[in-house]
Design a protein around this motif. Structure first.
Motif, PDB file in Angstrom:
ATOM      1  N   THR A 154     135.023  -7.029   7.919  1.00 13.05           N
ATOM      2  CA  THR A 154     134.721  -6.323   9.171  1.00 13.05           C
ATOM      3  C   THR A 154     134.961  -7.238  10.377  1.00 13.05           C
ATOM      4  OG1 THR A 154     132.361  -6.882   9.076  1.00 13.05           O
ATOM      5  CG2 THR A 154     133.052  -4.835   8.027  1.00 13.05           C
ATOM      6  N   GLN A 214     137.642  -6.735  13.556  1.00 12.30           N
ATOM      7  CA  GLN A 214     137.306  -6.974  14.967  1.00 12.30           C
ATOM      8  C   GLN A 214     138.339  -7.892  15.614  1.00 12.30           C
ATOM      9  OE1 GLN A 214     134.899  -4.554  15.620  1.00 12.30           O
ATOM     10  NE2 GLN A 214     133.462  -6.048  16.469  1.00 12.30           N
ATOM     11  N   THR A 267     132.851 -10.787  15.030  1.00 10.51           N
ATOM     12  CA  THR A 267     131.486 -10.675  14.521  1.00 10.51           C
ATOM     13  C   THR A 267     131.423  -9.541  13.498  1.00 10.51           C
ATOM     14  OG1 THR A 267     130.925  -9.240  16.386  1.00 10.51           O
ATOM     15  CG2 THR A 267     130.430 -11.581  16.612  1.00 10.51           C
ATOM     16  N   ARG A 300     130.071  -6.390  11.282  1.00 12.01           N
ATOM     17  CA  ARG A 300     129.269  -5.228  11.638  1.00 12.01           C
ATOM     18  C   ARG A 300     128.599  -4.676  10.385  1.00 12.01           C
ATOM     19  NH1 ARG A 300     131.892  -0.784   9.897  1.00 12.01           N
ATOM     20  NH2 ARG A 300     134.170  -0.680   9.860  1.00 12.01           N
ATOM     21  N   PRO A 301     127.530  -3.937  10.564  1.00  7.91           N
ATOM     22  CA  PRO A 301     126.805  -3.409   9.399  1.00  7.91           C
ATOM     23  C   PRO A 301     127.664  -2.442   8.587  1.00  7.91           C
ATOM     24  CG  PRO A 301     125.486  -3.228  11.408  1.00  7.91           C
ATOM     25  CD  PRO A 301     126.870  -3.598  11.829  1.00  7.91           C
ATOM     26  N   ARG A 302     127.400  -2.412   7.288  1.00  7.38           N
ATOM     27  CA  ARG A 302     128.057  -1.477   6.378  1.00  7.38           C
ATOM     28  C   ARG A 302     126.991  -0.755   5.578  1.00  7.38           C
ATOM     29  NH1 ARG A 302     132.126  -5.477   3.366  1.00  7.38           N
ATOM     30  NH2 ARG A 302     130.200  -6.678   3.339  1.00  7.38           N
ATOM     31  N   LYS A 331     125.291 -13.841  15.352  1.00  9.26           N
ATOM     32  CA  LYS A 331     124.763 -12.482  15.533  1.00  9.26           C
ATOM     33  C   LYS A 331     123.407 -12.307  14.861  1.00  9.26           C
ATOM     34  CE  LYS A 331     126.250  -7.650  15.148  1.00  9.26           C
ATOM     35  NZ  LYS A 331     127.387  -6.761  14.795  1.00  9.26           N
ATOM     36  N   CYS A 360     126.169 -10.579   6.931  1.00  8.18           N
ATOM     37  CA  CYS A 360     127.453 -10.684   6.224  1.00  8.18           C
ATOM     38  C   CYS A 360     127.387 -11.736   5.128  1.00  8.18           C
ATOM     39  CB  CYS A 360     128.583 -11.011   7.204  1.00  8.18           C
ATOM     40  SG  CYS A 360     128.634 -12.742   7.716  1.00  8.18           S
TER      41      CYS A 360
END
Length: 938
Positions: A630, A634, A642, A644-646, A799, A843
């Motif tokens: 992810t 980006q 950075t 991102r949520p999955r 993050k 992550c």
């Protein structure tokens, strides 16, 4: 005096002495000739007159006979003078000509630094203790920056948000940093906001906000380089250049030392680069000398007007006629001998470019008779530069070849063409045997028995590496390249392709081992158009170089795998995301894509089918976290990398919100083999849960490091002892670092663990992308954990609070322990923080960052306790806990004193030396310099 000194004297005076003898012989012959022309006729006239007088006067007879005897003796002398003087003249002239042509010492021109610096010659042993003298230029007013190139960059790279990273990379390549005026011009002329530009420029490690020196030095910080002494190399370079604490550029502004996570030449550790030049097996003892040599070469090029440093690539087109040597380069079918030389990054770092030049010159001097073929890395990185000769189907492999070995190597397999060349080469051979001791060294010393290294390997991904010209599509197709893609487009539906991958049992080779077919199926079934396929070549693990080697040596294979994946999931566009630290791989992928487009393997209606697929290259900008899929997405979109949520997963909503398939280089490189040989053949390899093979980069303290491909299920011990040849210098096998910063430390008593996703997980480590760094008893487990945590803390995107702050607290604890100020409670705190970071991070970087700490605590807890309770480092690595002592076996040779950069050892000839502990910086240079192993570290 030494033999080398005598040889130098002979070579220096041979020519002048021969010239002097030639002049003496010529003058002598000239004097005899003048005497014969001017004096001898008068003497003959005198004898004739005396003969006439003797007929009437008997007294004249007494005068005549002595005169006749004298003139006869003079004639004999003159004839001998003509004979031997002429011979001496011819010989001396021949010797002088040979000396002038081949033996004359090449005197270096006296050079001055372009900035006025006086550069002393490098020390025979090591750099001198004083810093390298550099001239500080007078301060000059800042000149306005020409922003014209920025507009050209925008026209070339585009003006959208997704182009921001390529734009910034091009600007930095042009100005060597990111000038604020150039960044403002980007915002003014595009839709990219100043905030976006600043956010990206400040996030990625390769972007510099301040000007750099004229030359950029990068010392690799990878795991293999770290355990081999990269920190000491960096420290010595800073000292030689006089770089102040807190700065990275020398006072003259000529050199800047920059950090790089990994250069990808781990088998040559420690490695550094100066501009585009790669140097392998660097040590603190040799780094200063290399710097001097680079400066000398750079000054020479400055004087000659050639500022650009050229480095040959591999797989370049060979012209039919070699302009440099005037010899015809024949096609492979016209000559029985093919000479292959590996020009991957490891080969270039070992001097393969110079060997190639010597090969070309030698073959040309023989009138041809052989074809020189440049290939990629064959995997035997420990023996680079590698040269393989194929003669009538027989193969001969030579390792660690130097330019001085090339003549013997070529003459062993290639015969000179023509009588003149044969005689000339015979004379060269005789001259070499007289003047060069190396001429008597048998070439067998360079022969390599590859069977010891490859006997337990099984090549699927690496089947073409070292066999083909990386940029020759014809070479690739001759080895069944593109047949799998043709079969997919002509005989298989996308669903059938996915089913074949499922039957093969292929799991993702990027680290987690997720089933490849399942990921493809999710992407294929996802709604949305267009769909994308991305090759993740952001191989950021320090100690890993598998992707780099495959992309350099066999780029068409990865392109074919990408096209197959795109066909299976219905994608029409793709990206190859490659680390910018791999310039050769980037260049080869770009060139291979252009060639594939020209031949109809990329673009619209591939091979006449309705399927079309376009492919582009994106270069990373120095963020390890972008290896996470992810974060990589980006980065391609022109944002900060950075995670991102999955969910949603990239297969559902990835690049620009569209379904996106991401596979790494090795996974894609498996596909052509699977679809050619059949899924059953692949599934028959390896283990039931982990079919197939796995590519590893084997580095560290092993005798035979390099790129290996082994069937799943092989044990760690087999890799280290059988393939790697055991531990260097007969030391004790201590552990293996598997999976890089996200992996763990597997001790020697677990060396019978099989290479399998699940079995490695049981040890606390992970498979990772495939880096294996071997440790011996001189490596400290605590310091290794501190090194990995420092790396992940530096690379954290910040993050997640647990990852950002938790790893920082853990690093502080490990710094205290290595510094000798740890407490008993630190170990409990490390355990608790590790669990919190694993659970609270978003992550994979944060979730696996504590693995090296947890595994070293599990298997080497006694080392932590020794650091804390005994204030002792059992491996004698942590500088705050060790001391240097000179043993009684010291002979007083003073080499250690000459090498010491801190002046901690007084040079006292023939007396046992002593190390001043308060001055010693624990750099280890004295240990490296001592020929008697008379310095103890404890």
């Amino acid at each position: 005096m030494t033999l080398e000194r005598w040889r130098s004297i002979v070579r220096s005076w041979m020519g002048p002495v021969a010239a002097g003898l030639a002049v003496i012989a010529a003058l002598s012959l000239l004097s005899f000739y003048i005497h014969a022309r001017l004096v001898t006729p008068g003497e003959k006239a005198l004898v004739d007159s005396l003969k006439l007088q003797a007929k009437t006067d008997a007294g004249v007879q007494k005068v005549l006979q002595p005169e006749l005897d004298r003139q006869h003796q003079e004639l004999v002398v003159r004839r001998n003078a003509y004979r031997w003087g002429g011979l001496l003249l011819l010989l001396s002239m021949g010797v002088f000509f040979a000396w002038f042509k081949w033996l004359r010492p090449r005197q270096a021109h006296t050079r001055a630094s372009p900035r006025g610096a006086s550069l002393p010659p490098p020390s025979v042993l090591a750099p001198v203790a004083a810093p390298l003298p550099v001239a500080v230029p007078a301060a000059a007013p800042a000149e306005p920056i020409d922003l014209g190139p920025v507009d050209d960059i925008l026209e070339s790279e585009g003006r959208g948000r997704e182009s921001v990273i390529p734009i910034l990379q091009a600007i930095q390549a042009r100005y060597r940093f990111l000038p604020q005026a150039a960044l403002r011009r980007v915002s003014d002329r595009t839709s990219i906001t100043p905030a976006d530009v600043a956010g990206v420029a400040s996030f990625y490690g390769q972007f510099r906000q301040m000007p750099t020196g004229e030359h950029l030095i990068r010392v690799c910080e990878g795991t293999a380089c770290h355990v081999a002494g990269a920190d000491e190399v960096r420290t010595e370079l800073r000292r030689c250049l006089g770089i102040a604490q807190g700065s990275d550029t020398d006072p003259s502004g000529r050199f800047t030392i920059d950090r790089v996570a990994c250069i990808g030449s781990c088998s040559l550790a420690p490695v550094m680069t100066i501009d585009d030049e790669i140097y392998g097996h660097v040590s603190a003892l040799s780094s200063g000398r290399l710097l001097h040599q680079f400066i000398d070469t750079d000054v020479s090029k400055t004087i000659d007007g050639h500022r650009k440093r050229a480095r040959p690539g591999i797989g370049r087109e060979q012209s039919p006629v070699d302009e440099a040597h005037g010899s015809v380069r024949t096609s492979p079918s016209a000559t029985p001998v093919e000479i292959r030389i590996g020009l991957g990054s490891c080969g270039l770092a070992s001097g393969a470019a110079q060997v190639l030049a010597a090969l070309e010159g030698e073959v040309a001097s023989l009138g041809g008779g052989a074809t020189i073929k440049t290939v990629g890395c064959a995997g035997l990185c420990h023996s680079e530069p590698l040269v393989e000769v194929i003669e009538h189907g027989r193969r001969a492999l030579y390792g660690k070849v130097q330019p001085g070995d090339v003549r013997k190597l070529v003459r062993r397999h290639v015969k000179p063409r023509g009588v003149v060349r044969t005689v000339r080469e015979a004379i060269k051979d005789m001259r070499a045997r007289v003047l060069d001791d190396r001429a008597w060294t048998p070439l067998t010393a360079r022969e390599v028995d590859a069977a010891l290294y490859v006997s337990k390997q099984l090549r699927v991904v690496l089947e073409n590496c070292g066999e083909i010209d990386p940029l020759s599509l014809d070479d690739y197709r001759r080895r069944e390249g593109m047949r799998a893609l043709e079969a997919c487009l002509t005989r298989l539906t996308p669903a059938e392709v996915i089913e074949q991958v499922r039957a093969a049992g292929l799991r993702g080779r990027g680290g987690a081992g997720f089933p490849t077919a399942l990921k493809w199926e999710l992407t294929s079934n996802a709604s949305g158009s267009p769909k994308y396929v991305i090759c993740n070549g952001d191989e950021g693990d320090p100690g890993a170089f598998m992707d780099r080697a495959v992309l350099e040596a066999d780029p068409f294979r990865v392109i074919e795998g990408l096209a197959i994946a795109a066909y299976a999931v219905g994608a029409s566009e793709g990206f190859v995301y490659v680390r910018r630290e791999y310039p050769l791989a980037v260049r080869h992928v770009r060139d291979a894509i252009a060639t594939a487009e020209e031949h109809g393997f990329l673009g619209e209606r591939i091979l006449g089918s309705p399927f079309g697929f376009t492919l582009r290259v994106r270069e990373g900008a120095g963020a390890f976290v972008c290896g996470e899929e992810t974060a990589l997405i980006q980065s391609i979109e022109g944002k900060r990398g950075t995670p991102r949520p999955r969910p949603p997963y990239p297969a559902q909503s990835g690049l620009w919100g569209k379904p996106t398939l991401i596979n790494n280089v090795e996974t894609l490189a498996c596909l052509p083999w699977i679809l050619r040989k059949g899924p059953a053949a692949f599934a028959a390899l390896g283990t039931e849960r982990s079919p197939g093979t796995k590519v590893f980069s084997l580095a560290g303290k092993v005798n035979r490091g390099g790129l290996i491909e082994v069937p799943m299920g092989i044990t760690i011990r087999e890799i280290v002892e059988d393939i790697g040849g055991g531990i260097k210098d007969g030391r004790t096998f201590k552990a293996v670092l598997a999976g890089g910063p996200s992996g763990g430390c597997i001790p020697a008593h677990l060396a019978d663990t099989r290479i399998d996703y699940e079995e490695l997980a049981h040890t606390g480590a992970i498979m990772g992308s495939g880096g294996l760094v071997v440790l011996d008893d001189r490596d400290c487990a605590v310091e290794i954990a501190r090194y990995f945590l420092h790396f992940t803390q530096e690379e954290s995107c910040g993050k997640c609070t647990f990852c950002r702050v938790g790893t920082k607290r853990m690093l502080e604890i490990l710094d205290r322990i290595c510094g000798g100020t740890g407490t008993d409670g630190d170990l409990q705190t490390l355990d608790e923080l590790s669990i919190g970071v694993k659970r609270g991070s978003l992550c994979g970087l944060g979730q696996t960052a504590p693995n090296p700490v947890l595994t070293t605590l599990m298997y080497f807890r006694e080392e932590y306790e020794a650091h804390i309770r005994e204030r002792r480092c059992p491996a004698a690595v942590c500088k705050a806990l060790i001391h240097y002592r000179v043993l009684d076996s010291c002979t007083g040779c003073t080499l250690c004193a000459q090498a010491c950069p801190a002046g901690a050892i007084d040079a006292r000839p023939y007396v046992r030396h002593e190390v001043a502990d308060d001055l010693c910086t624990r750099c280890g240079m004295c240990v490296s310099a001592c020929p008697e192993d008379a310095i103890e570290v404890a």
